[in-house]
Every structure is written in structure tokens, then in C-alpha cells.
Design a protein around this motif. Sequence first.
Motif, PDB file in Angstrom:
ATOM      1  N   VAL A   1       0.822  -1.211   0.000  1.00  0.00           N
ATOM      2  CA  VAL A   1       0.000   0.000   0.000  1.00  0.00           C
ATOM      3  C   VAL A   1       0.854   1.258   0.000  1.00  0.00           C
ATOM      4  CG1 VAL A   1      -1.866  -1.151   1.242  1.00  0.00           C
ATOM      5  CG2 VAL A   1      -0.115   0.074   2.536  1.00  0.00           C
ATOM      6  N   HIS A   2       0.221   2.356  -0.446  1.00  0.00           N
ATOM      7  CA  HIS A   2       0.780   3.700  -0.329  1.00  0.00           C
ATOM      8  C   HIS A   2       2.239   3.735  -0.803  1.00  0.00           C
ATOM      9  CE1 HIS A   2      -2.690   5.535   1.824  1.00  0.00           C
ATOM     10  NE2 HIS A   2      -2.900   4.283   2.177  1.00  0.00           N
ATOM     11  N   ALA A   3       3.103   4.430  -0.064  1.00  0.00           N
ATOM     12  CA  ALA A   3       4.492   4.598  -0.499  1.00  0.00           C
ATOM     13  C   ALA A   3       5.256   3.285  -0.524  1.00  0.00           C
ATOM     14  CB  ALA A   3       5.204   5.608   0.401  1.00  0.00           C
ATOM     15  N   ASP A   4       4.852   2.302   0.285  1.00  0.00           N
ATOM     16  CA  ASP A   4       5.506   0.997   0.213  1.00  0.00           C
ATOM     17  C   ASP A   4       5.406   0.442  -1.204  1.00  0.00           C
ATOM     18  OD1 ASP A   4       6.323   0.942   2.832  1.00  0.00           O
ATOM     19  OD2 ASP A   4       4.751  -0.424   3.523  1.00  0.00           O
ATOM     20  N   GLY A   5       4.203   0.539  -1.801  1.00  0.00           N
ATOM     21  CA  GLY A   5       4.021   0.069  -3.162  1.00  0.00           C
ATOM     22  C   GLY A   5       4.824   0.879  -4.160  1.00  0.00           C
ATOM     23  N   THR A   6       4.781   2.190  -4.024  1.00  0.00           N
ATOM     24  CA  THR A   6       5.497   3.062  -4.958  1.00  0.00           C
ATOM     25  C   THR A   6       6.999   2.846  -4.875  1.00  0.00           C
ATOM     26  OG1 THR A   6       3.738   4.709  -4.828  1.00  0.00           O
ATOM     27  CG2 THR A   6       5.881   5.459  -5.624  1.00  0.00           C
TER      28      THR A   6
END
Length: 229
Positions: free
Chosen positions: A211-216
Amino acid sequence: MTTDPPLILDIDGTLTRPEGWGIDPRIFDPLHEWDAPVVVATGKAFPYPIALCHFLAIPELVVAENGGVVYTGDDVTFTADRAAAQNVMAEYRAAGYGPGWGADDTVNRWRETEIAVNLEMPLEPLEEIADDYGLEVIDTGYAYHLKDPTINKGQGVLAMAEAVGIDLEDAVAVGDSINDVSTFEVVGRSFAVANADDAATEAADEVLEDVHADGTLGVLERVRGRSRD
């Protein structure tokens, strides 16, 4: 030749902490060091992505307000007129409602082409009034955006690419919401973070596990220095 691909990045839900609030500071070094253009494409008011570029110390390549504002670092283009949205809001207020952000309303204070409404405010009367003025209301998961239906992020990204010479076939986009779908449609490769809504999930080439910045951040690691023919 091996190089980093151009990036088209949303902010809320995409560059935010896994808990869902605030910019994740882990994005700063990778984006500052990226050796290709980084375009911030967001529904936020124009000054917010500009400020983010300042703090990242990267060129100000910004598509703001869901495509209503395009800034190439040299020229700013307003692709929509806020007057109709203001008229809708006047009627919405007369019906006993409002944007829902408090007296100072810093969410809309510097907005140029649309109006954002708190998700706690009634949606049905907002949509009914918006329809009378030929506008649409989109739910990004963070706000209701009252906007021109003919304007979107993807159009802003196309204009940006033409202005600064970005090959969108090489570009990678990451987003989380219905307003990112038009961006996904114009780039070579698109990713939806795990917290993305149904529209973004269906439109993306790949849905991430994080999710969120972890994914990016995971995407940045994967595509950094990818090979090109």
C-alpha cells in the motif's frame, strides 16, 4: 542504453505513509536522485505539488487539480474555468451545505480550476447541482472534486509530455484512484498501489501487493535503470 524511465506520480494514497497520512519521507532520496523527468500529477491545489517539488529539489513538472493546471517549469496553463464550480458551490451553500473544511478552507484557498468538498458533506445534492452546470463530482477517496468533466489528469500529462519532450511510451505511472485512470491510459506502464479503488485497480497494468508509499517505492526499485532498446 540503460536509464531510469520518466515517472508520473500521484500524491495522496501513493506517496503517503503506509498508515495513510502525510508524505512518506522515504520517497525523497529516490525521487531526488531519479535521472529522468518526474511529473507530479495530483488532484491537490496547484501550490501543493509545487511545494513538494521544492522539498524534493526536483524540477517543477506539475499536473494539478485533476488536469486543470499544467506547469512545465516555464509556463502555467489553466485548462478549466473555476466559475461554474463556484456557482455550484454558491447553490450548495444556499441549500445549507458547504465545502466542509472550516472557515479558512486551505484545501480550496489557492485552487484555480475546481473545488474540493469534504467527504462528510452530502453527495446527492452536490451531484444534482453540479449536473445543472455541466460539471461532474468524482470521489478520490480523499475528497469530492467538483470539476469540468472534459478535463482530466491524462490530458494534462499529454500536454506536459509534449511541452518538455517526455516519451510516454517509456513512462511509468503509479496511482490509487479513479482520477488516475486517465493517466494510466496514456503511459507505457501503470501500477495501482494495493489501497487503490476499483477503478484504478481495473485500469492499471499491475496491482501491487503493498500500500501507499511501500508500493510506490517497490515500483521505483523495480524500474530503476531499466534497459531500453
